[in-house]
Write a protein that holds these residues in place. Sequence first.
Motif, short mmCIF file in Angstrom:
data_model
loop_
_atom_site.label_atom_id
_atom_site.label_comp_id
_atom_site.label_asym_id
_atom_site.label_seq_id
_atom_site.Cartn_x
_atom_site.Cartn_y
_atom_site.Cartn_z
N UNK A 42 48.47 9.60 6.78
CA UNK A 42 47.57 8.47 7.01
C UNK A 42 46.29 8.70 6.23
N UNK A 43 45.90 7.70 5.45
CA UNK A 43 44.63 7.73 4.74
C UNK A 43 43.64 6.87 5.51
N UNK A 44 42.65 7.51 6.12
CA UNK A 44 41.64 6.82 6.92
C UNK A 44 40.36 6.72 6.10
N UNK A 45 39.96 5.48 5.77
CA UNK A 45 38.75 5.24 5.02
C UNK A 45 37.68 4.66 5.93
N UNK A 46 36.50 5.25 5.88
CA UNK A 46 35.37 4.79 6.70
C UNK A 46 34.23 4.44 5.76
N UNK A 47 33.85 3.16 5.71
CA UNK A 47 32.76 2.71 4.84
C UNK A 47 31.45 2.69 5.63
N UNK A 48 30.39 3.28 5.05
CA UNK A 48 29.09 3.34 5.71
C UNK A 48 27.99 3.06 4.69
N UNK A 82 51.41 11.69 14.76
CA UNK A 82 51.86 13.07 14.55
C UNK A 82 52.20 13.35 13.09
N UNK A 83 51.24 13.09 12.19
CA UNK A 83 51.46 13.34 10.78
C UNK A 83 50.13 13.80 10.16
N UNK A 84 50.18 14.16 8.87
CA UNK A 84 48.97 14.60 8.18
C UNK A 84 47.99 13.43 8.07
N UNK A 85 46.70 13.67 8.25
CA UNK A 85 45.69 12.63 8.22
C UNK A 85 44.59 13.04 7.25
N UNK A 86 44.37 12.23 6.23
CA UNK A 86 43.30 12.45 5.26
C UNK A 86 42.18 11.47 5.58
N UNK A 87 41.00 11.99 5.93
CA UNK A 87 39.88 11.15 6.34
C UNK A 87 38.77 11.20 5.28
N UNK A 88 38.26 10.02 4.93
CA UNK A 88 37.23 9.94 3.90
C UNK A 88 36.14 8.97 4.35
N UNK A 89 34.90 9.44 4.37
CA UNK A 89 33.76 8.54 4.57
C UNK A 89 33.19 8.20 3.20
N UNK A 142 36.85 19.20 9.71
CA UNK A 142 36.27 18.75 8.45
C UNK A 142 36.96 17.47 7.95
N UNK A 143 36.22 16.73 7.16
CA UNK A 143 36.72 15.52 6.52
C UNK A 143 36.04 15.42 5.15
N UNK A 144 36.46 14.47 4.34
CA UNK A 144 35.87 14.31 3.01
C UNK A 144 34.75 13.27 3.02
N UNK A 145 33.76 13.47 2.17
CA UNK A 145 32.65 12.53 2.02
C UNK A 145 32.53 12.15 0.55
N UNK A 146 32.47 10.85 0.29
CA UNK A 146 32.23 10.36 -1.08
C UNK A 146 30.93 9.58 -1.09
N UNK A 147 29.98 10.05 -1.89
CA UNK A 147 28.73 9.30 -2.09
C UNK A 147 28.95 8.49 -3.37
N UNK A 148 29.20 7.20 -3.19
CA UNK A 148 29.69 6.38 -4.30
C UNK A 148 28.73 6.36 -5.47
N UNK A 149 27.43 6.53 -5.20
CA UNK A 149 26.44 6.50 -6.29
C UNK A 149 26.50 7.75 -7.16
N UNK A 150 27.28 8.75 -6.75
CA UNK A 150 27.45 9.95 -7.56
C UNK A 150 28.76 9.92 -8.36
N UNK A 151 29.58 8.89 -8.16
CA UNK A 151 30.92 8.83 -8.76
C UNK A 151 30.88 8.24 -10.17
N UNK A 152 31.78 8.74 -11.02
CA UNK A 152 31.96 8.18 -12.36
C UNK A 152 32.56 6.78 -12.22
N UNK A 153 31.96 5.76 -12.82
CA UNK A 153 32.48 4.40 -12.64
C UNK A 153 33.76 4.11 -13.40
N UNK A 154 34.08 4.90 -14.44
CA UNK A 154 35.22 4.56 -15.29
C UNK A 154 36.55 4.49 -14.55
N UNK A 155 36.91 5.48 -13.69
CA UNK A 155 38.18 5.35 -12.95
C UNK A 155 38.20 4.14 -12.03
#
Length: 284
Positions: free
Chosen positions: A27-33, A58-65, A89-102
């Motif tokens: 499961x890919x859990x995306x949390x927008x903030x 009952x499966x692997x869960x990938x969580x991203x804020x 632990x979970x993953x955090x993406x600060x969108x303003x630090x991301x490369x826009x090309x992908x």
Amino acid sequence: MEILNTELSTEPIRADALFFVRVADAILHLEFQTLPQSEPPLPLRMLDYWVRLYRQYRCDIEQVIIFLKPSRLAGVFVNQFTERNLSFRYRVIRIWECDPQPLLTTPGLLPLAVLAQTEVPETLLSQVAARIDMIEDRQQQRNLSACVQLLAGVKFDEQLIQAYFREDMMQESVVYQRIIRQGLEQGLEQGLEQGLKQGLKQGLEQGLEQGLEQGLGQGLEQGKRNELNLIIRQINRRLGAINPQLQNQIEELSFDQLEDLGEALLDFETEVDLTNWLNQFRDN
């Protein structure tokens, strides 16, 4: 001493976006903030989501804020919840630090591309607008245009957004119509948060779902592959070539486990150390 109620609270909660990534059986859990302030605090909320999801599927869960609004507040750098006898632990993406090309190469990620890292924000906005214009499916084009304009409001002023995007296209979008029904008049900040949760959900159903699911799913898979390749190179350099069976075990590790291995291998001296470390997961 106080005797507590034996009935634990199970009040309902709703995640911003949930995807079942079938190819990875996870499961890919995306949390927008927009900002890290939350009650209960975001780390505790993410743990709560994980427990409820795991209990049901009952499966692997990938969580991203995914944080949308640039901030130096400490909360945007927190990616774990720790208490006595517990570390989560979970993953955090600060969108303003991301490369826009992908993000620019996948239509479903264009709303996020407008907030990505750039030294010339207006140029990036024009690139996103050009990508929107190239979409042949008119309904998908309207929905994506509306989502881009909503998120662009975090970073750009209204006049600049209107210079690149037609207002009538936004009004024709199901995303915009849903936001209007839920009360966009309450203000841009509140409208953005409500629109992101409700509007993006509707937009995904009408055209963003495939792009966002595939784009972020592939991005996470690519991130895991990059981490795996780095770990294998480090192991080969420190211990020499390892047998294929050990490499297969390493490839089966989760992203978090690979990060743990990257720290642990600094103390490895022989292949036996690596084998013992991997066996702890096989035994469990």
